[in-house]
Every structure is written in C-alpha cells, then in structure tokens.
Design a protein around this motif. Structure first.
Motif, PDB file in Angstrom:
ATOM      1  N   ILE A   1       0.860  -1.191   0.000  1.00  0.00           N
ATOM      2  CA  ILE A   1       0.000   0.000   0.000  1.00  0.00           C
ATOM      3  C   ILE A   1       0.894   1.239   0.000  1.00  0.00           C
ATOM      4  O   ILE A   1       1.853   1.318   0.766  1.00  0.00           O
ATOM      5  N   HIS A   2       0.576   2.174  -0.868  1.00  0.00           N
ATOM      6  CA  HIS A   2       1.216   3.490  -0.819  1.00  0.00           C
ATOM      7  C   HIS A   2       0.168   4.494  -0.363  1.00  0.00           C
ATOM      8  O   HIS A   2      -0.853   4.689  -1.029  1.00  0.00           O
ATOM      9  N   VAL A   3       0.383   5.090   0.818  1.00  0.00           N
ATOM     10  CA  VAL A   3      -0.542   6.087   1.356  1.00  0.00           C
ATOM     11  C   VAL A   3       0.054   7.473   1.118  1.00  0.00           C
ATOM     12  O   VAL A   3       1.214   7.732   1.455  1.00  0.00           O
ATOM     13  N   ASP A   4      -0.751   8.354   0.538  1.00  0.00           N
ATOM     14  CA  ASP A   4      -0.302   9.710   0.220  1.00  0.00           C
ATOM     15  C   ASP A   4      -1.344  10.694   0.730  1.00  0.00           C
ATOM     16  O   ASP A   4      -2.501  10.681   0.290  1.00  0.00           O
ATOM     17  N   MET A   5      -0.950  11.534   1.681  1.00  0.00           N
ATOM     18  CA  MET A   5      -1.881  12.514   2.235  1.00  0.00           C
ATOM     19  C   MET A   5      -2.238  13.558   1.173  1.00  0.00           C
ATOM     20  O   MET A   5      -1.403  13.939   0.346  1.00  0.00           O
ATOM     21  N   ASP A   6      -3.473  14.010   1.190  1.00  0.00           N
ATOM     22  CA  ASP A   6      -3.953  14.976   0.196  1.00  0.00           C
ATOM     23  C   ASP A   6      -3.612  16.397   0.627  1.00  0.00           C
ATOM     24  O   ASP A   6      -4.088  16.861   1.666  1.00  0.00           O
ATOM     25  N   ALA A   7      -2.771  17.070  -0.205  1.00  0.00           N
ATOM     26  CA  ALA A   7      -2.398  18.475   0.064  1.00  0.00           C
ATOM     27  C   ALA A   7      -2.054  18.650   1.544  1.00  0.00           C
ATOM     28  O   ALA A   7      -2.632  19.505   2.232  1.00  0.00           O
ATOM     29  N   PHE A   8      -1.105  17.866   2.024  1.00  0.00           N
ATOM     30  CA  PHE A   8      -0.888  17.695   3.456  1.00  0.00           C
ATOM     31  C   PHE A   8      -0.646  19.004   4.213  1.00  0.00           C
ATOM     32  O   PHE A   8      -1.364  19.334   5.160  1.00  0.00           O
ATOM     33  N   TYR A   9       0.367  19.773   3.818  1.00  0.00           N
ATOM     34  CA  TYR A   9       0.681  21.005   4.550  1.00  0.00           C
ATOM     35  C   TYR A   9      -0.518  21.946   4.579  1.00  0.00           C
ATOM     36  O   TYR A   9      -0.880  22.517   5.620  1.00  0.00           O
ATOM     37  N   ALA A  10      -1.141  22.113   3.407  1.00  0.00           N
ATOM     38  CA  ALA A  10      -2.287  23.019   3.317  1.00  0.00           C
ATOM     39  C   ALA A  10      -3.470  22.489   4.131  1.00  0.00           C
ATOM     40  O   ALA A  10      -4.191  23.259   4.777  1.00  0.00           O
ATOM     41  N   SER A  11      -3.648  21.171   4.126  1.00  0.00           N
ATOM     42  CA  SER A  11      -4.760  20.577   4.877  1.00  0.00           C
ATOM     43  C   SER A  11      -4.581  20.757   6.379  1.00  0.00           C
ATOM     44  O   SER A  11      -5.554  20.964   7.111  1.00  0.00           O
ATOM     45  N   VAL A  12      -3.336  20.682   6.855  1.00  0.00           N
ATOM     46  CA  VAL A  12      -3.070  20.915   8.278  1.00  0.00           C
ATOM     47  C   VAL A  12      -3.381  22.367   8.635  1.00  0.00           C
ATOM     48  O   VAL A  12      -3.954  22.653   9.697  1.00  0.00           O
ATOM     49  N   GLU A  13      -3.012  23.281   7.736  1.00  0.00           N
ATOM     50  CA  GLU A  13      -3.316  24.699   7.987  1.00  0.00           C
ATOM     51  C   GLU A  13      -4.827  24.923   8.045  1.00  0.00           C
ATOM     52  O   GLU A  13      -5.326  25.688   8.883  1.00  0.00           O
ATOM     53  N   GLU A  14      -5.576  24.272   7.168  1.00  0.00           N
ATOM     54  CA  GLU A  14      -7.029  24.399   7.178  1.00  0.00           C
ATOM     55  C   GLU A  14      -7.624  23.764   8.432  1.00  0.00           C
ATOM     56  O   GLU A  14      -8.596  24.276   8.994  1.00  0.00           O
ATOM     57  N   LEU A  15      -7.014  22.667   8.864  1.00  0.00           N
ATOM     58  CA  LEU A  15      -7.483  21.994  10.080  1.00  0.00           C
ATOM     59  C   LEU A  15      -7.352  22.910  11.291  1.00  0.00           C
ATOM     60  O   LEU A  15      -8.258  22.995  12.127  1.00  0.00           O
ATOM     61  N   ASP A  16      -6.227  23.595  11.386  1.00  0.00           N
ATOM     62  CA  ASP A  16      -5.964  24.455  12.534  1.00  0.00           C
ATOM     63  C   ASP A  16      -6.631  25.826  12.422  1.00  0.00           C
ATOM     64  O   ASP A  16      -6.798  26.521  13.424  1.00  0.00           O
ATOM     65  N   ASN A  17      -6.996  26.215  11.205  1.00  0.00           N
ATOM     66  CA  ASN A  17      -7.638  27.507  10.985  1.00  0.00           C
ATOM     67  C   ASN A  17      -8.778  27.325   9.978  1.00  0.00           C
ATOM     68  O   ASN A  17      -8.596  27.513   8.777  1.00  0.00           O
ATOM     69  N   PRO A  18      -9.961  26.945  10.454  1.00  0.00           N
ATOM     70  CA  PRO A  18     -11.089  26.643   9.559  1.00  0.00           C
ATOM     71  C   PRO A  18     -11.486  27.781   8.626  1.00  0.00           C
ATOM     72  O   PRO A  18     -12.161  27.538   7.616  1.00  0.00           O
ATOM     73  N   THR A  19     -11.093  29.026   8.918  1.00  0.00           N
ATOM     74  CA  THR A  19     -11.439  30.134   8.027  1.00  0.00           C
ATOM     75  C   THR A  19     -10.729  30.005   6.676  1.00  0.00           C
ATOM     76  O   THR A  19     -11.108  30.665   5.705  1.00  0.00           O
ATOM     77  N   LEU A  20      -9.695  29.137   6.618  1.00  0.00           N
ATOM     78  CA  LEU A  20      -8.955  28.936   5.375  1.00  0.00           C
ATOM     79  C   LEU A  20      -9.597  27.891   4.473  1.00  0.00           C
ATOM     80  O   LEU A  20      -9.216  27.739   3.318  1.00  0.00           O
ATOM     81  N   VAL A  21     -10.569  27.155   5.007  1.00  0.00           N
ATOM     82  CA  VAL A  21     -11.224  26.101   4.232  1.00  0.00           C
ATOM     83  C   VAL A  21     -12.015  26.712   3.078  1.00  0.00           C
ATOM     84  O   VAL A  21     -12.790  27.657   3.253  1.00  0.00           O
ATOM     85  N   GLY A  22     -11.796  26.166   1.875  1.00  0.00           N
ATOM     86  CA  GLY A  22     -12.561  26.607   0.713  1.00  0.00           C
ATOM     87  C   GLY A  22     -11.978  27.781  -0.034  1.00  0.00           C
ATOM     88  O   GLY A  22     -12.507  28.174  -1.089  1.00  0.00           O
ATOM     89  N   VAL A  23     -10.885  28.362   0.466  1.00  0.00           N
ATOM     90  CA  VAL A  23     -10.249  29.480  -0.229  1.00  0.00           C
ATOM     91  C   VAL A  23      -8.909  28.999  -0.799  1.00  0.00           C
ATOM     92  O   VAL A  23      -8.294  28.083  -0.257  1.00  0.00           O
ATOM     93  N   PRO A  24      -8.442  29.570  -1.906  1.00  0.00           N
ATOM     94  CA  PRO A  24      -7.141  29.166  -2.455  1.00  0.00           C
ATOM     95  C   PRO A  24      -6.014  29.513  -1.490  1.00  0.00           C
ATOM     96  O   PRO A  24      -5.896  30.658  -1.046  1.00  0.00           O
ATOM     97  N   LEU A  25      -5.203  28.516  -1.173  1.00  0.00           N
ATOM     98  CA  LEU A  25      -4.204  28.659  -0.110  1.00  0.00           C
ATOM     99  C   LEU A  25      -2.854  28.123  -0.562  1.00  0.00           C
ATOM    100  O   LEU A  25      -2.770  27.053  -1.180  1.00  0.00           O
ATOM    101  N   ALA A  26      -1.798  28.854  -0.246  1.00  0.00           N
ATOM    102  CA  ALA A  26      -0.427  28.414  -0.513  1.00  0.00           C
ATOM    103  C   ALA A  26       0.361  28.446   0.791  1.00  0.00           C
ATOM    104  O   ALA A  26       0.258  29.397   1.561  1.00  0.00           O
ATOM    105  N   VAL A  27       1.132  27.408   1.022  1.00  0.00           N
ATOM    106  CA  VAL A  27       2.012  27.350   2.187  1.00  0.00           C
ATOM    107  C   VAL A  27       3.415  27.705   1.724  1.00  0.00           C
ATOM    108  O   VAL A  27       3.970  27.071   0.834  1.00  0.00           O
ATOM    109  N   GLY A  28       3.991  28.747   2.332  1.00  0.00           N
ATOM    110  CA  GLY A  28       5.322  29.201   1.959  1.00  0.00           C
ATOM    111  C   GLY A  28       5.269  30.272   0.881  1.00  0.00           C
ATOM    112  O   GLY A  28       4.270  30.432   0.179  1.00  0.00           O
ATOM    113  N   GLY A  29       6.368  31.020   0.780  1.00  0.00           N
ATOM    114  CA  GLY A  29       6.447  32.081  -0.216  1.00  0.00           C
ATOM    115  C   GLY A  29       5.557  33.255   0.122  1.00  0.00           C
ATOM    116  O   GLY A  29       4.883  33.298   1.154  1.00  0.00           O
ATOM    117  N   ASN A  30       5.549  34.230  -0.739  1.00  0.00           N
ATOM    118  CA  ASN A  30       4.628  35.364  -0.640  1.00  0.00           C
ATOM    119  C   ASN A  30       4.503  35.976  -2.023  1.00  0.00           C
ATOM    120  O   ASN A  30       5.146  35.527  -2.979  1.00  0.00           O
TER     121      ASN A  30
END
Length: 361
Positions: free
Chosen positions: A12-41
């Motif tokens: 089995i190969h398990v691959d988390m979906d958009a992992f970094y971004a999903s963790v950010e959405e988990l911790d900050n629900p206001t980010l859910v459903g909006v286009p999000l990038a982790v890192g950079g500016n």
C-alpha cells in the motif's frame, strides 16, 4: 499476454492529500474553501504546497509566490510550520503501525506499507487501505489517498489515480495491461529529458517499451535500460524498508531580499549552520562531506562540496569548510538562497538485514 507468477506481495502506498495546506485548514477553519499556498509570498519566495482550490488556477509547489499570485489573485499565503507537520505525521505513522511494522516513510506525507502479513490478519490489502484512510480522517480530520498493488512502483502510481480522497487497487491479473497503457513519463526514473529521448525513439507507453529486447534498451539507455525492461513487466523487487538509512541532512534558507555581499552571506550561513548542527545532533548523526548550495537571483543553482578526513557534527567543526567553499570562487550573481548539507554520513556504515515474506495476493 504474459502473466505474473505468484507469490505476490501486498503493498500500500498512502499519500496525504495536500498535506501542509490541509493541516493549515485543520488548525484555521477560516482557510477552508479558499485558495491557499504554504510558503512564499506575493513578492518572492517559493511555495511548499497548495490546496486543491489553488491548484485549479495552476498554482503548484516549487512555484514562485509572485507567479502564483499572478495566476490566482485571491491566493492566501501562510508560512510553513514544519514542527506541526512533523507532529501530525508522527500520529499518522502510529496508525500505520497498528497494521504492520513494515512501514517505509518517503516524506512527512507519504509512506509504503507491506501488509502481506499484517497485525489484523486481514487478507485484503484494499480493505486495510480503506480502513487506514478512514481512521486517519476520524482521528485527525485529514484526507488521504492510497494505491494498492504487488510492488512499490505500481502502488505509488495507483495512489495518484483517484486523488483526492480515493484509492485504486491494481490486482495481479491487471498489472501487465496497466503497465502497457501507462505513459512512459509515469515510470519511475523517467524525467523530462529521458521522456523526450524515449518519444524520439517512438516510446510513448509501456507497451512501446515492451516491444524491445533488454539489449536494445540497454544500448539506448545504459543501465537504466535494464530497469525499464523489467519494470514494464511488473518486476520491481525493491522491498519496503522500515529502517531506511538516511543519506543526507540539510538546512537552507530563502531570503526576503537578494544578497550580494559575501560578508552578509557568511552571517546567514552561520545561522543555517546552527540549525544544521541541531538536526545532526537530534538524529545522532555525523558526516564527512559538506556541501554548500547557492541559488542565484536568476534561479540558477550551484553546489560546492568538500570531504573531511573525520566525521563532523558541530558548527565549530564544519563551518571552516563552509567558509572555504563560499570563498572558493567569485559568485556570479546576487543570491536568493543558501543551504548547507551533510552526506557521507556515519549511518551508511550500518548494514541492516531485511526479511521479506511473500504469500499469494
């Protein structure tokens, strides 16, 4: 059609979906459903990850923040929190260990599991993958995709087929046809240059590769030709290695503004070296070969390396070599990123023994 002979492993190969971004959405629900990038500016920097809303606009990891903002004007940037991602990754790995000890992490967000023999006594690798994905969601609120097949290569390709939040099983009797239809770009080890060469030779799918002898493929592609010959026939003997030996440890920084002064670069390198020392000590590792990575403002990249006679771990030991590498030759441009890495680690001296049991799929 050629049939593969049992016994087969269940991988089995398990691959988390958009992992970094999903963790950010988990911790900050206001980010859910909006286009999000982790890192950079939006001015500079490179994106580490993007959620699926951002990907619809063409935003991808390793893309500059400026280009991402141009593609998606409403894009929101958040700084990466790697300590948090590691914390979540550890919890995910604990779920894997409930099923098997044969777990080979590839990164924080993906891993191979060999469930040929598993702790649950479940004969179905597909049901195990489904149960693991559900448990990750129930316990952590995160989605994962999975691929299931007879070897690591096919499982990894399969995990991408029904992303996000899906899984795909390639059963033993389906392997040969699956590989024949697979584009050559999807084969492990085939990058853009090799793919272009294959296309020029008339190779576009696995079936095209399969028409040619081992000798012919070796003539065209050297040692890799043997790899392509076997892998297109479903032969990939790489086992899941739970104690995978680390080959390198690194630390790097991208700067808010390009740096031209070597004195300023040396100051930044001391900060990076301090972080690298912490990582070396945390992993209880020493190394002999130090490499300085330089990425210029035009995105060209250069590496300079030096090997010491003894293993090193502390900043006091390796920083003189880093300084020598920096002043080794004149820099060709202003610099946007510096990094230091160790290879030739003392862990490479250890030779673990792998035991792999095989049974029918």
């Amino acid at each position: 059609m050629m049939k593969l002979a049992p016994p087969f492993r269940k991988i089995i190969h398990v691959d988390m979906d958009a992992f970094y971004a999903s963790v950010e959405e988990l911790d900050n629900p206001t980010l859910v459903g909006v286009p999000l990038a982790v890192g950079g500016n939006e001015i500079r920097g490179v994106i580490s990850a993007a959620n699926y809303e951002a990907r619809k606009f063409g935003v991808r990891s390793a893309m500059t923040g400026a280009l991402a903002k141009k593609l998606c004007p409403d894009l929101i940037f958040v700084p990466p929190r790697f300590s948090r991602y590691k914390e979540i990754s550890k919890q995910i790995r604990e779920i894997f260990y409930e099923y098997t000890d044969l777990v080979e992490p590839l990164s924080l967000d993906e891993a191979y599991l060999d469930v040929t023999i598993n702790k649950k006594g479940n004969p179905s690798a597909s049901l195990i993958a489904q149960e693991i994905r559900q448990k990750i969601y129930d316990n952590l609120g995160l989605r994962a995709s999975a691929g299931i097949s007879i070897n690591k290569f096919i499982a990894k390709v399969a995990s991408d087929i029904n992303k996000p939040n899906g899984q795909k099983t390639i059963n033993p009797e389906e392997v040969c046809l699956f590989l024949e239809k697979l584009p050559v770009e999807k084969f492990y080890g085939v990058g853009k240059v090799t793919a272009a060469k294959m296309h020029s030779q008339g190779f576009f799918t696995g079936k095209d590769l399969k028409q040619h002898s081992l000798e012919h493929l070796t003539t065209l592609f050297g040692k890799s030709g043997s790899h392509y010959y076997h892998i297109v026939r479903g032969v990939h003997k790489s086992e899941v290695k739970p104690n995978r030996i680390r080959k390198s440890i690194a630390a790097e920084r991208t700067f808010n503004e390009n740096i031209s002064s070597e004195i300023y670069m040396l100051e930044r390198l001391n900060v990076i070296a301090k972080e690298l020392e912490k990582r070396m000590q945390h992993s209880q590792t020493k190394g002999k070969t130090i490499t300085l990575k330089i990425k210029y403002s035009d995105f060209t990249q250069q590496t300079r390396s030096k090997t010491a006679s003894d293993f090193m771990q502390t900043q006091e030991e390796f920083m003189p070599l880093v300084k020598d590498l920096l002043f080794q030759e004149k820099l060709s441009n202003s610099v946007r990123l510096l990094g230091i890495s160790f290879t030739n680690l003392d862990t490479e001296k250890k030779e673990p023994v792998w035991v792999q049991l095989q049974f029918e799929f």
